[in-house]
Write an enzyme that holds these catalytic residues in place. Structure first.
Site, PDB file in Angstrom:
ATOM      1  N   LYS A 108     -43.008 -24.305 -47.730  1.00 33.65           N
ATOM      2  CA  LYS A 108     -41.714 -23.628 -47.626  1.00 33.65           C
ATOM      3  C   LYS A 108     -41.112 -23.778 -46.228  1.00 33.65           C
ATOM      4  O   LYS A 108     -39.958 -24.151 -46.080  1.00 33.65           O
ATOM      5  CB  LYS A 108     -41.859 -22.112 -47.847  1.00 33.65           C
TER       6      LYS A 108
ATOM      7  N   ARG B 102     -41.817 -10.586 -50.461  1.00 36.34           N
ATOM      8  CA  ARG B 102     -43.196 -10.969 -50.712  1.00 36.34           C
ATOM      9  C   ARG B 102     -43.870 -10.055 -51.724  1.00 36.34           C
ATOM     10  O   ARG B 102     -45.048 -10.213 -52.017  1.00 36.34           O
ATOM     11  CB  ARG B 102     -43.966 -10.882 -49.402  1.00 36.34           C
TER      12      ARG B 102
ATOM     13  N   ARG C 211     -55.451 -13.972 -47.441  1.00 34.34           N
ATOM     14  CA  ARG C 211     -54.002 -14.157 -47.614  1.00 34.34           C
ATOM     15  C   ARG C 211     -53.687 -14.692 -49.001  1.00 34.34           C
ATOM     16  O   ARG C 211     -52.685 -14.320 -49.616  1.00 34.34           O
ATOM     17  CB  ARG C 211     -53.465 -15.113 -46.547  1.00 34.34           C
TER      18      ARG C 211
HETATM   19  P1  ADP Z   1     -47.812 -17.795 -44.529  1.00 38.40           P
HETATM   20  O1  ADP Z   1     -48.317 -19.076 -44.017  1.00 38.40           O
HETATM   21  O2  ADP Z   1     -48.871 -16.879 -45.060  1.00 38.40           O
HETATM   22  O3  ADP Z   1     -46.626 -17.936 -45.441  1.00 38.40           O
HETATM   23  P2  ADP Z   1     -46.076 -16.377 -42.657  1.00 38.40           P
HETATM   24  O4  ADP Z   1     -45.851 -17.036 -41.366  1.00 38.40           O
HETATM   25  O5  ADP Z   1     -44.983 -16.368 -43.653  1.00 38.40           O
HETATM   26  O6  ADP Z   1     -47.406 -17.013 -43.234  1.00 38.40           O
HETATM   27  O7  ADP Z   1     -46.498 -14.849 -42.427  1.00 38.40           O
HETATM   28  C1  ADP Z   1     -47.542 -14.493 -41.549  1.00 38.40           C
HETATM   29  C2  ADP Z   1     -47.844 -13.014 -41.676  1.00 38.40           C
HETATM   30  O8  ADP Z   1     -46.671 -12.248 -41.363  1.00 38.40           O
HETATM   31  C3  ADP Z   1     -48.223 -12.537 -43.082  1.00 38.40           C
HETATM   32  O9  ADP Z   1     -49.588 -12.737 -43.361  1.00 38.40           O
HETATM   33  C4  ADP Z   1     -47.836 -11.055 -43.002  1.00 38.40           C
HETATM   34  O10 ADP Z   1     -48.779 -10.314 -42.268  1.00 38.40           O
HETATM   35  C5  ADP Z   1     -46.570 -11.088 -42.184  1.00 38.40           C
HETATM   36  N1  ADP Z   1     -45.358 -11.192 -43.036  1.00 38.40           N
HETATM   37  C6  ADP Z   1     -44.462 -12.219 -43.079  1.00 38.40           C
HETATM   38  N2  ADP Z   1     -43.461 -11.964 -43.949  1.00 38.40           N
HETATM   39  C7  ADP Z   1     -43.734 -10.743 -44.478  1.00 38.40           C
HETATM   40  C8  ADP Z   1     -43.109  -9.902 -45.463  1.00 38.40           C
HETATM   41  N3  ADP Z   1     -41.983 -10.298 -46.102  1.00 38.40           N
HETATM   42  N4  ADP Z   1     -43.685  -8.717 -45.753  1.00 38.40           N
HETATM   43  C9  ADP Z   1     -44.804  -8.314 -45.144  1.00 38.40           C
HETATM   44  N5  ADP Z   1     -45.463  -9.044 -44.238  1.00 38.40           N
HETATM   45  C10 ADP Z   1     -44.937 -10.250 -43.890  1.00 38.40           C
END
Ligand code: ADP
Ligand code: ZN
Length: 216
Positions: free
Chosen positions: A14, A90, A173
Site C-alpha cells: 500500500k 484499520r 501485527r
Molecule cells: P504496517 O506496515 O503494519 O501497515 P504502519 O506503518 O501502517 O504499518 O503502522 C505502524 C503502526 O502504527 C501500527 O502497528 C499501529 O500501531 C499504528 N497505526 C497506524 N495506523 C493506525 C490506525 N489507523 N489505527 C491504529 N493504529 C495505527
C-alpha cells in the site's frame, strides 16, 4: 476532495504504491497514518507520547487518537483533490468514524481498494524491509535492495529495521490485521465501495496502473 482507502495486509505494498502515485501526480496526496504517528513519536508531541508503546508492541493506537490526527490533516489540507488513505481505517469503529468525518466535511469516499497478496509474500516483504530513519525511504533486502548495502539511496543515512518489523512483532501485527482490519473488506463490499487489485505480480508501475484504473 475524494478519498480512496487502501486496504491490504502489512507488507501488501500500500505505502509503496501510494508514495509512487503521489510523487508522479501532484493532484494525488498520500496520507500514511503509520508515518504520521512515527513523525509524532519522533517529535515527542502528546499524541506521539501516547502512541509510542502501542506501536512498539504492534498494537493499534486508540481510535480517538488516530481519528483526531486524520481529522486535523483533512481539515488543514482541504484543497487536495484526491487523498490516498494508507493505514486508516484499520477497524470497523474507525470506518464509522471516517464516514462521519467525511459527511461533516463534505468529502466523498470514492472506494476502498484491496491489494491482494499471499501470506508468504507478506512475510517475505516485511522481514526484508529496511527503512531510512532520516528521510523515510523504504527498501527491501530481497526485493528492492539499496544500491549499497545498508545505505539509503536517497540521502546516504544508515538503514534500520523498524522495531515493529522484528519477527515476533510481525506475527502479532498480522494477527491484529486478520482480527480487526480484515472485516473492513465485508464492510465496504456491503456498501458497494470495495475494489480489489492484484498486489502480488508485476512491478510498482504495474500496480500503480491498476490503482489508477480502479479509481479513475
Ligand atoms: P504496517 O506496515 O503494519 O501497515 P504502519 O506503518 O501502517 O504499518 O503502522 C505502524 C503502526 O502504527 C501500527 O502497528 C499501529 O500501531 C499504528 N497505526 C497506524 N495506523 C493506525 C490506525 N489507523 N489505527 C491504529 N493504529 C495505527
Ligand atoms: Zn534516506
Amino acid at each position: 476532495m475524494d478519498i480512496v482507502i487502501l486496504l491490504g495486509a502489512p507488507g501488501s505494498g500500500k505505502g509503496t504504491v501510494a508514495a509512487h502515485l503521489s510523487a508522479k501526480d501532484a493532484t494525488i496526496a498520500h496520507l500514511s497514518t503509520g508515518d504520521l504517528l512515527r513523525g509524532a513519536v519522533k517529535a515527542g508531541t502528546p499524541a506521539g507520547l501516547e502512541a509510542k508503546g502501542y506501536m512498539e508492541a504492534g498494537e493499534l493506537v486508540p481510535d480517538t487518537l488516530i481519528a483526531r490526527l486524520v481529522g486535523d490533516y483533512l481539515e488543514s489540507n482541504g484543497q487536495l483533490k484526491t487523498v490516498l488513505l494508507d493505514g486508516f481505517p484499520r477497524n470497523v469503529a474507525q470506518a464509522d468514524i471516517l464516514a462521519d468525518l467525511l459527511k461533516r466535511m463534505g468529502h466523498t469516499l470514492r472506494c476502498a481498494l484491496m491489494l491482494e497478496v499471499s501470506d508468504a509474500t507478506v512475510t517475505a516483504r516485511i522481514s526484508g524491509r529496511r527503512v531510512c530513519p532520516a528521510c523515510g525511504a523504504v527498501f527491501n533486502v530481497n526485493m528492492l535492495p539499496p544500491r549499497q548495502e545498508g545505505i539509503c539511496d536517497a540521502c546516504g543515512a544508515q538503514l534500520i529495521t523498524r522495531r515493529d518489523d522484528l519477527p515476533e512483532t510481525v506475527a502479532h501485527r498480522l494477527e491484529v490485521y486478520r482480527e480487526q482490519t480484515f472485516p473492513l473488506i465485508a464492510y465496504y463490499r456491503e456498501r458497494d465501495l470495495l475494489r480489489t487489485i492484484d498486489g502480488e505480480h508485476g512491478d510498482v508501475d504495474v500496480k500503480c496502473a491498476h490503482v489508477l484504473g480502479a479509481i479513475r
